[in-house]
Design an enzyme around this catalytic site. Sequence first.
Site, mmCIF file in Angstrom:
data_model
loop_
_atom_site.group_PDB
_atom_site.id
_atom_site.type_symbol
_atom_site.label_atom_id
_atom_site.label_comp_id
_atom_site.label_asym_id
_atom_site.label_seq_id
_atom_site.Cartn_x
_atom_site.Cartn_y
_atom_site.Cartn_z
ATOM 1 N N HIS A 149 -14.022 -19.704 4.079
ATOM 2 C CA HIS A 149 -14.843 -19.453 5.263
ATOM 3 C C HIS A 149 -16.128 -18.699 4.923
ATOM 4 C CE1 HIS A 149 -11.348 -20.137 8.335
ATOM 5 N NE2 HIS A 149 -11.624 -21.178 7.576
ATOM 6 N N TYR A 158 -18.619 -21.258 9.460
ATOM 7 C CA TYR A 158 -18.212 -19.860 9.588
ATOM 8 C C TYR A 158 -19.310 -18.901 9.153
ATOM 9 C CZ TYR A 158 -13.442 -21.092 10.766
ATOM 10 O OH TYR A 158 -12.328 -21.569 11.414
#
Length: 425
Positions: A195, A246
């Site tokens: 992420h 993200y």
Amino acid sequence: MAKVAVIGAGSTYTPELIEELLKRAQALQVENISLMDIDEAALNLVGGLAIRQLKKGGFKGKAELTQDLHHSLDGAKVIFAQIRPGKMEGRIRDEKIPLKYGLLGQETTGAGGFMQALRTVPVIMELVADIKRLSESGAWLINFSNPSGIIAEAVLNQTDANIVGLCNCAINMVKGVADVIDTYDFDYEYVGLNHLSWITSVVKHGEAENIVSKLAGKADTSMKNNPIAHVNPALFKAVPYIPSSYLNYYYDRSEQVKLCLEAEKTRGEICVEIESKLREQYTNPALNIKPPELAQRGGSLYATAAVSAAEAIICDKNELHVVAAKNNGAVPFMDDDDAVEVLCRLGKEGITPKPVTVYNDYIIGLMRAVKAYEKLTVKAALSGDRDIALAALMAHPLVGDIAKALPLLEEMLMANREYLPRFFK
């Protein structure tokens, strides 16, 4: 012939995993699928649909539902883990409490991801010990429990277990590139942590030019659970790569906190509603396929990534997949024992990361900072040391404020007390 165990089989994602296992059951020589969960009601509901899927798909082997972890692991060759200690209630607390302090509440990133890690890492470590004791020699754990990168960091450096740390970000990012250039006929470089990742090179087969800067801001890498924000185009000159969605939380942190504060419901609360509707469908005894509404849950292509990675290893396909692995020099600016998320070659010899050559100073700085946070988080999760836990929050680029971190830590520990015995000796 292989036994496959699915730990956390009561998850609403399981029908997607079963669909992919059916596609590759013959290649993997699967003769036994053990679906395990501690939640009996969820196991019976979701597992019932899984059994119907297997029957419809012509699976000839044994399929079982069990609440006995040791039985499920006994003799398994591949173990898929999709666990969530604290369940969705824990996730929702992780999302809401940080917002009281003006900080991001998110499942895997920032303070929310930190609490998810404290709950989950010790449970995964116990699972790994059981796999070592009970499963087939050389068994592989395919983990997509969150936060996947921190779990990989813990397992790779605290044990000698075979683990594939997985996420569906990479496979969706590559799809976003393919959709723009209208082909999958290209090579690419991928670098980051879970992420926190970028595609830094895209070169079409037969050509020499890296066209990634032309695609930055154009390739759709958004996810159902994390749509891409409208990032200022100036950023793509400063960091001319294709970001994981993200990275919204780092690139546009104030706006993301504002959006979370203004939202009527957290993502966790939305997921609870989606899962409730899915479970209503799962009760239908005539349903024997994955319902299309499952796509709303946010796990697009995760099962494809998971089962194809398992097949690459078990069948010695020597394919390239983006997974978490020990760096071992692949990313020049990271430590050898750091768990990094890069293109890796997967086969019977295990996982070999491919050297990374394209990156810039921004990536170096952010990856090092977040890796420091991840290492401290693993130490805190396994020790129950509050000082180390506070240091982890202070190291995270999205926290780093003692006036907020100290009361936040205390409130979140108390809210999760039943899952964190190490912190309450």
